[in-house]
Design an enzyme around this catalytic site. Structure first.
Site, PDB file in Angstrom:
ATOM      1  CB  SER A 108      37.116  41.079  41.538  1.00 50.59           C
ATOM      2  OG  SER A 108      38.230  41.556  40.825  1.00 50.59           O
TER       3      SER A 108
ATOM      4  CG  HIS B 223      41.874  38.835  39.057  1.00 51.49           C
ATOM      5  ND1 HIS B 223      42.354  39.734  38.130  1.00 51.49           N
ATOM      6  CD2 HIS B 223      40.525  39.007  39.087  1.00 51.49           C
ATOM      7  CE1 HIS B 223      41.348  40.421  37.624  1.00 51.49           C
ATOM      8  NE2 HIS B 223      40.234  39.992  38.177  1.00 51.49           N
TER       9      HIS B 223
END
Length: 444
Positions: free
Chosen positions: A321, A383
């Protein structure tokens, strides 16, 4: 006031400076007026007619079919209207379709008096009904049309940039968000895999909406749909062929440390028989009009289930990410001498104290910084809110201009340990960010 005084005041009111001092009129004032001010899109007459047309859509005396026909006529008008005229319509929908305050006050008092008595449940029902605004019924009439949901999602998207400057629109925005949260509940969504054999129009949507790593060519998108890749999207029956959110996955035998090999069109596909790890390397929402409607948590869960069925030997599920808020945060918190050294972070030797410092500051940003009890970084917030933990920082993982601009090229892995998702969420709820020991070791 003598006639000359009255005449002088009337003339002064017509001067531009005087009109500027008056400021913009409220919607209520415009509805009662006769003439339009120059800065106003609709004349008072047209504004009153538009309000009449909106009320006619929800007229309790007309059938659902007729109400839908009137809603379609308004949608046709809207399609040809100018942006300022559309904003006037938003204001009418936001300000003129509110719950009756007297009914609400009366129902609230009755409910308060009934609390703790056998009449409490019935009083609560009456109170809930009293607080439902006619605006909700209006939106429901639009949704009955085949293109009504698309119309409203686009309308809300168009309205988003104006909310900060005009708080009068907030009632309409919140009402639409509430209704969309119901209409786009994950129970009504269809998870589909997107492949190179999908319709070209759908593949083009991936190129259009990709928000993390820009798709450069058809060869690039083909690489992302290759044999060792998977791409899944959520679809709604009223928006056919339009993914609401999609995730791109790479199947590997280790947790990825760099985005470069994942985007390398010349790289050989991974051996699926040896794949142990699924890397979520891009998640993109596609509809601005659905802001505030959460799909990501359910999307990842559904994708994990699908992948485990197809590849039972998969053991690890992680992301690679970006860290979009890191560099801006560093600019406000890190010492000036380090900021200067990090301008060319890619040239720092592995053992240099400046490189060690950048990793330490990044670890602190991801593992310690909270705002209102939530992780400061938006991707971390997503997340970690879904139960992942901060697993590993990766140096020079994104050498693109965007990666350098956002995070000096750093990327992070979030690990989805399926047995610890609930525990990680509970930890986050206590104001503690779940992190791996490798992140803690980087703290300065």
């Amino acid at each position: 006031m003598t006639p000359p005084d009255w005449l002088a005041q009337g003339v002064s009111m017509l001067r531009p400076a005087a009109k500027a001092r008056l400021g913009p009129r409220s919607t209520q004032e415009r509805l009662k007026a006769t003439l339009r001010h120059e800065e106003e899109a609709m004349s008072p007459r047209l504004l009153r007619q538009s309000l009449k047309d909106l009320k006619a859509i929800v007229d309790p005396m007309v059938s659902e079919v007729e109400g839908g026909r009137r809603a379609q006529a308004m949608m046709d008008w809207y399609a040809a209207a100018s942006p300022p005229q559309r904003r006037d319509l938003w204001l009418l929908m936001s300000e003129r379709f509110v719950a009756d305050p007297q009914h609400v006050k009366k129902a609230q008092a009755q409910f308060a008096a009934a609390v703790g008595t056998p009449d409490e449940a019935a009083a609560e029902v009456l109170y809930r009904r009293a607080t439902v605004s006619p605006r909700r019924r209006l939106l429901q009439r639009f949704s009955a049309n085949p293109d009504g949901v698309r119309f409203m999602v686009d309308l809300r998207a168009e309205m988003q940039p104006h909310l900060k400057a005009d708080k009068r629109l907030l009632a309409l925005d919140v009402e639409m968000e509430y209704m969309f949260s119901t209409w786009f509940d994950v129970g009504f969504l269809d998870l589909r895999r997107i492949t190179w054999d999908s319709p070209a129009s759908l593949v083009e949507k991936l190129i259009k909406y990709e928000a993390v790593h820009d798709i450069r060519s058809w060869a690039d998108v083909k690489n992302r749909l290759d044999s060792d890749r998977r791409c899944y999207g959520f679809f709604h029956p009223r928006l056919p062929g339009e993914p609401l959110i999609f995730v791109e996955v790479a199947l590997m035998n280790e947790i990825a440390a760099s985005i470069t090999p994942l985007l390398d069109e010349a790289a050989a596909p991974a051996d699926l028989a040896r794949a142990t790890t699924a890397i979520f390397y891009s998640i993109s929402n596609t509809q601005t009009g659905l802001k505030g409607v959460s799909f990501g948590d359910s999307l990842i869960k559904r994708v994990v289930e699908s992948l485990k069925q197809e590849f039972p030997h998969l053991r690890h599920f992680a992301t690679l990410s970006p860290i979009p808020g890191l560099r801006a945060w560093l600019s406000k918190n890190a010492p000036p001498e380090l900021l200067k050294a990090w301008e060319h972070a890619d040239e720092l030797p592995e053992a240099s104290p400046e490189r060690r410092a950048l990793l330490g500051w990044a670890a602190r940003y991801l593992g310690m910084e909270l705002h209102d009890g939530k992780p400061l970084d938006p991707v971390a917030r997503f997340h970690l809110g879904n139960g992942a933990r901060v697993e590993r920082l990766n140096w020079a993982a994104d050498p693109s201009a965007k990666g350098i601009r956002q995070s000096h090229g750093l990327m992070v892995n979030y690990l989805y340990d399926l047995k610890r998702l609930d525990k990680n969420r509970a930890l986050l709820a206590q104001g503690k960010i779940p992190i791996a020991s490798a992140i803690k070791d980087l703290y300065l």
